[in-house]
Design a protein around this motif. Structure first.
Motif, PDB file in Angstrom:
ATOM      1  N   THR A  80       0.811  -1.219   0.000  1.00 28.36           N
ATOM      2  CA  THR A  80       0.000   0.000   0.000  1.00 28.36           C
ATOM      3  C   THR A  80       0.839   1.262   0.000  1.00 28.36           C
ATOM      4  O   THR A  80       0.308   2.356   0.011  1.00 28.36           O
ATOM      5  CB  THR A  80      -0.944   0.024   1.215  1.00 28.36           C
ATOM      6  OG1 THR A  80      -0.166   0.004   2.415  1.00 28.36           O
ATOM      7  CG2 THR A  80      -1.884  -1.171   1.204  1.00 28.36           C
ATOM      8  N   VAL A  81       2.177   1.123   0.025  1.00 28.42           N
ATOM      9  CA  VAL A  81       3.070   2.281  -0.033  1.00 28.42           C
ATOM     10  C   VAL A  81       3.527   2.465  -1.474  1.00 28.42           C
ATOM     11  O   VAL A  81       4.233   1.623  -2.031  1.00 28.42           O
ATOM     12  CB  VAL A  81       4.290   2.098   0.888  1.00 28.42           C
ATOM     13  CG1 VAL A  81       5.238   3.291   0.754  1.00 28.42           C
ATOM     14  CG2 VAL A  81       3.846   1.932   2.326  1.00 28.42           C
ATOM     15  N   ASN A  82       3.119   3.557  -2.092  1.00 26.44           N
ATOM     16  CA  ASN A  82       3.447   3.805  -3.492  1.00 26.44           C
ATOM     17  C   ASN A  82       4.874   4.310  -3.658  1.00 26.44           C
ATOM     18  O   ASN A  82       5.434   4.958  -2.771  1.00 26.44           O
ATOM     19  CB  ASN A  82       2.472   4.823  -4.095  1.00 26.44           C
ATOM     20  CG  ASN A  82       1.065   4.282  -4.198  1.00 26.44           C
ATOM     21  OD1 ASN A  82       0.865   3.079  -4.353  1.00 26.44           O
ATOM     22  ND2 ASN A  82       0.079   5.158  -4.109  1.00 26.44           N
ATOM     23  N   LEU A  83       5.483   4.002  -4.793  1.00 26.10           N
ATOM     24  CA  LEU A  83       6.787   4.542  -5.126  1.00 26.10           C
ATOM     25  C   LEU A  83       6.671   6.024  -5.436  1.00 26.10           C
ATOM     26  O   LEU A  83       5.622   6.495  -5.884  1.00 26.10           O
ATOM     27  CB  LEU A  83       7.370   3.814  -6.345  1.00 26.10           C
ATOM     28  CG  LEU A  83       7.588   2.298  -6.211  1.00 26.10           C
ATOM     29  CD1 LEU A  83       8.057   1.727  -7.546  1.00 26.10           C
ATOM     30  CD2 LEU A  83       8.594   1.990  -5.126  1.00 26.10           C
ATOM     31  N   ASP A  84       7.742   6.788  -5.204  1.00 25.68           N
ATOM     32  CA  ASP A  84       7.732   8.208  -5.568  1.00 25.68           C
ATOM     33  C   ASP A  84       7.499   8.376  -7.061  1.00 25.68           C
ATOM     34  O   ASP A  84       6.819   9.304  -7.497  1.00 25.68           O
ATOM     35  CB  ASP A  84       9.056   8.871  -5.175  1.00 25.68           C
ATOM     36  CG  ASP A  84       9.178   9.052  -3.666  1.00 25.68           C
ATOM     37  OD1 ASP A  84       8.137   9.010  -2.984  1.00 25.68           O
ATOM     38  OD2 ASP A  84      10.304   9.227  -3.184  1.00 25.68           O
ATOM     39  N   ALA A  85       8.077   7.465  -7.849  1.00 24.57           N
ATOM     40  CA  ALA A  85       7.875   7.480  -9.298  1.00 24.57           C
ATOM     41  C   ALA A  85       7.780   6.037  -9.764  1.00 24.57           C
ATOM     42  O   ALA A  85       8.563   5.187  -9.335  1.00 24.57           O
ATOM     43  CB  ALA A  85       9.030   8.199 -10.000  1.00 24.57           C
ATOM     44  N   ASN A  86       6.816   5.730 -10.616  1.00 17.61           N
ATOM     45  CA  ASN A  86       6.673   4.375 -11.136  1.00 17.61           C
ATOM     46  C   ASN A  86       7.929   3.988 -11.908  1.00 17.61           C
ATOM     47  O   ASN A  86       8.510   4.806 -12.625  1.00 17.61           O
ATOM     48  CB  ASN A  86       5.449   4.280 -12.034  1.00 17.61           C
ATOM     49  CG  ASN A  86       4.165   4.528 -11.268  1.00 17.61           C
ATOM     50  OD1 ASN A  86       4.141   4.436 -10.039  1.00 17.61           O
ATOM     51  ND2 ASN A  86       3.092   4.841 -11.972  1.00 17.61           N
ATOM     52  N   LEU A  87       8.353   2.724 -11.761  1.00 14.64           N
ATOM     53  CA  LEU A  87       9.632   2.310 -12.333  1.00 14.64           C
ATOM     54  C   LEU A  87       9.549   0.864 -12.801  1.00 14.64           C
ATOM     55  O   LEU A  87       9.030   0.006 -12.102  1.00 14.64           O
ATOM     56  CB  LEU A  87      10.735   2.447 -11.268  1.00 14.64           C
ATOM     57  CG  LEU A  87      12.156   2.083 -11.668  1.00 14.64           C
ATOM     58  CD1 LEU A  87      12.670   3.043 -12.729  1.00 14.64           C
ATOM     59  CD2 LEU A  87      13.075   2.122 -10.447  1.00 14.64           C
ATOM     60  N   ASP A  88      10.082   0.615 -14.016  1.00 17.00           N
ATOM     61  CA  ASP A  88      10.160  -0.745 -14.543  1.00 17.00           C
ATOM     62  C   ASP A  88      11.436  -1.387 -14.010  1.00 17.00           C
ATOM     63  O   ASP A  88      12.498  -1.276 -14.612  1.00 17.00           O
ATOM     64  CB  ASP A  88      10.160  -0.710 -16.075  1.00 17.00           C
ATOM     65  CG  ASP A  88      10.153  -2.107 -16.674  1.00 17.00           C
ATOM     66  OD1 ASP A  88      10.054  -3.092 -15.912  1.00 17.00           O
ATOM     67  OD2 ASP A  88      10.255  -2.214 -17.916  1.00 17.00           O
ATOM     68  N   VAL A  89      11.332  -2.078 -12.882  1.00 20.59           N
ATOM     69  CA  VAL A  89      12.512  -2.591 -12.185  1.00 20.59           C
ATOM     70  C   VAL A  89      13.180  -3.724 -12.946  1.00 20.59           C
ATOM     71  O   VAL A  89      14.407  -3.790 -13.038  1.00 20.59           O
ATOM     72  CB  VAL A  89      12.130  -3.065 -10.768  1.00 20.59           C
ATOM     73  CG1 VAL A  89      13.293  -3.752 -10.084  1.00 20.59           C
ATOM     74  CG2 VAL A  89      11.662  -1.876  -9.933  1.00 20.59           C
ATOM     75  N   ASP A  90      12.394  -4.643 -13.509  1.00 20.63           N
ATOM     76  CA  ASP A  90      12.978  -5.833 -14.128  1.00 20.63           C
ATOM     77  C   ASP A  90      13.016  -5.777 -15.648  1.00 20.63           C
ATOM     78  O   ASP A  90      13.379  -6.757 -16.301  1.00 20.63           O
ATOM     79  CB  ASP A  90      12.221  -7.084 -13.681  1.00 20.63           C
ATOM     80  CG  ASP A  90      10.737  -7.008 -14.022  1.00 20.63           C
ATOM     81  OD1 ASP A  90      10.280  -5.966 -14.531  1.00 20.63           O
ATOM     82  OD2 ASP A  90      10.028  -7.996 -13.765  1.00 20.63           O
ATOM     83  N   GLY A  91      12.638  -4.633 -16.240  1.00 17.48           N
ATOM     84  CA  GLY A  91      12.747  -4.472 -17.687  1.00 17.48           C
ATOM     85  C   GLY A  91      11.740  -5.261 -18.493  1.00 17.48           C
ATOM     86  O   GLY A  91      11.972  -5.553 -19.673  1.00 17.48           O
ATOM     87  N   ASP A  92      10.579  -5.594 -17.886  1.00 14.05           N
ATOM     88  CA  ASP A  92       9.583  -6.368 -18.627  1.00 14.05           C
ATOM     89  C   ASP A  92       8.564  -5.490 -19.338  1.00 14.05           C
ATOM     90  O   ASP A  92       7.599  -5.984 -19.921  1.00 14.05           O
ATOM     91  CB  ASP A  92       8.856  -7.333 -17.689  1.00 14.05           C
ATOM     92  CG  ASP A  92       8.045  -6.623 -16.608  1.00 14.05           C
ATOM     93  OD1 ASP A  92       8.096  -5.373 -16.526  1.00 14.05           O
ATOM     94  OD2 ASP A  92       7.360  -7.317 -15.826  1.00 14.05           O
ATOM     95  N   GLY A  93       8.758  -4.165 -19.308  1.00  9.55           N
ATOM     96  CA  GLY A  93       7.861  -3.248 -19.990  1.00  9.55           C
ATOM     97  C   GLY A  93       6.701  -2.757 -19.144  1.00  9.55           C
ATOM     98  O   GLY A  93       5.911  -1.939 -19.598  1.00  9.55           O
ATOM     99  N   THR A  94       6.590  -3.248 -17.913  1.00 10.35           N
ATOM    100  CA  THR A  94       5.508  -2.836 -17.013  1.00 10.35           C
ATOM    101  C   THR A  94       6.096  -2.132 -15.795  1.00 10.35           C
ATOM    102  O   THR A  94       6.980  -2.685 -15.128  1.00 10.35           O
ATOM    103  CB  THR A  94       4.687  -4.053 -16.541  1.00 10.35           C
ATOM    104  OG1 THR A  94       4.145  -4.722 -17.676  1.00 10.35           O
ATOM    105  CG2 THR A  94       3.563  -3.609 -15.608  1.00 10.35           C
ATOM    106  N   ASN A  95       5.608  -0.930 -15.522  1.00 14.44           N
ATOM    107  CA  ASN A  95       6.105  -0.179 -14.371  1.00 14.44           C
ATOM    108  C   ASN A  95       5.571  -0.750 -13.064  1.00 14.44           C
ATOM    109  O   ASN A  95       4.380  -1.088 -12.967  1.00 14.44           O
ATOM    110  CB  ASN A  95       5.696   1.290 -14.466  1.00 14.44           C
ATOM    111  CG  ASN A  95       6.519   2.060 -15.469  1.00 14.44           C
ATOM    112  OD1 ASN A  95       7.632   1.653 -15.814  1.00 14.44           O
ATOM    113  ND2 ASN A  95       5.994   3.168 -15.952  1.00 14.44           N
ATOM    114  N   GLU A  96       6.447  -0.863 -12.089  1.00 14.93           N
ATOM    115  CA  GLU A  96       6.025  -1.213 -10.736  1.00 14.93           C
ATOM    116  C   GLU A  96       5.591   0.078 -10.024  1.00 14.93           C
ATOM    117  O   GLU A  96       6.235   1.111 -10.187  1.00 14.93           O
ATOM    118  CB  GLU A  96       7.162  -1.878  -9.966  1.00 14.93           C
ATOM    119  CG  GLU A  96       7.386  -3.333 -10.324  1.00 14.93           C
ATOM    120  CD  GLU A  96       7.858  -3.530 -11.757  1.00 14.93           C
ATOM    121  OE1 GLU A  96       7.124  -4.198 -12.532  1.00 14.93           O
ATOM    122  OE2 GLU A  96       8.921  -3.014 -12.120  1.00 14.93           O
TER     123      GLU A  96
END
Length: 217
Positions: A80-96
């Motif tokens: 439930t804690v959102n990232l400051d900025a959405n980020l594609d951590v593993d490079g699969d094309g979908t932002n975490e």
């Protein structure tokens, strides 16, 4: 009124499960001044909105809603804690978008690629057929990583450290992924990285391949 020697501070809950702190069961503690608006009264939760309220004349409200339909479990979690900025951590094309998803994808990457590496190259003796030799692969790795012959930017602002970090012998698994079977007749490695081998025949061109891989446990 001011607290006297006979007064007792009582912490309890009322019928609505609100926490009440008071003197001798009172609704609040009246500190000894003439201002009736600064008395610490209670800590409550808003059952419908999931808000935590601290009351002292005026109310300070903290939103602790975890975005589900249950107002009784308002505790923030990694999901439930959102990232400051959405980020594609593993490079699969979908932002975490939250901490839980980001940690899960980082773990997938580091748990595989980050655990496997090749140790430094060493020369292995193969003088004659039937020759049996041994090498402590871990000791060779620590020796070369501990005293590299050349490092980058010596004397500069980005000078590389004098040694490369290493793992302990018991922190690694040891593998031979390939060897030339015309040269080596048998190879074994113990849990501490000691490799023993037997030569079937010396290499015809004074060179043969054997690939060793380390894996962090």
């Amino acid at each position: 009124d001011a607290i006297t020697a006979s007064d007792q501070v009582v912490v309890s809950t009322d019928a609505n499960n609100d926490v009440i702190a008071g003197v001798d069961g009172g609704a609040y503690y009246d500190d000894p001044d003439a201002d009736a608006t600064n008395e610490i009264q209670d800590i409550t939760t808003d059952g419908s909105a999931g808000n935590l309220s601290l009351s002292s004349g005026s109310t300070l409200t903290l939103n602790v809603d975890d975005a589900d339909a249950d107002p009784t479990n308002e505790i923030q979690t990694a999901g439930t804690v959102n990232l400051d900025a959405n980020l594609d951590v593993d490079g699969d094309g979908t932002n975490e978008t939250n901490v839980q998803d980001a940690l899960a994808d980082i773990t997938k990457v580091t748990s595989i690629a980050g655990r496997i590496f090749y140790p430094p190259s060493i020369a292995i003796e193969a003088p004659s057929a039937g020759y049996t030799g041994s090498y402590n692969l871990h000791a060779e790795y620590v020796a070369q990583f501990g005293s590299p012959l050349v490092r980058s930017d010596v004397g500069g602002a980005n000078e590389a450290p004098a040694s490369i970090p290493t793992y302990g012998a018991n922190e690694l698994y040891y593998y031979v992924t390939y060897y030339d079977s015309s040269v080596f007749s048998s190879i074994t490695i113990d849990a501490s990285g000691n490799m023993q081998y037997t030569i079937a025949a010396p290499p015809a061109d004074y060179n043969a391949l054997i690939n060793v891989v380390f894996v962090v446990k």
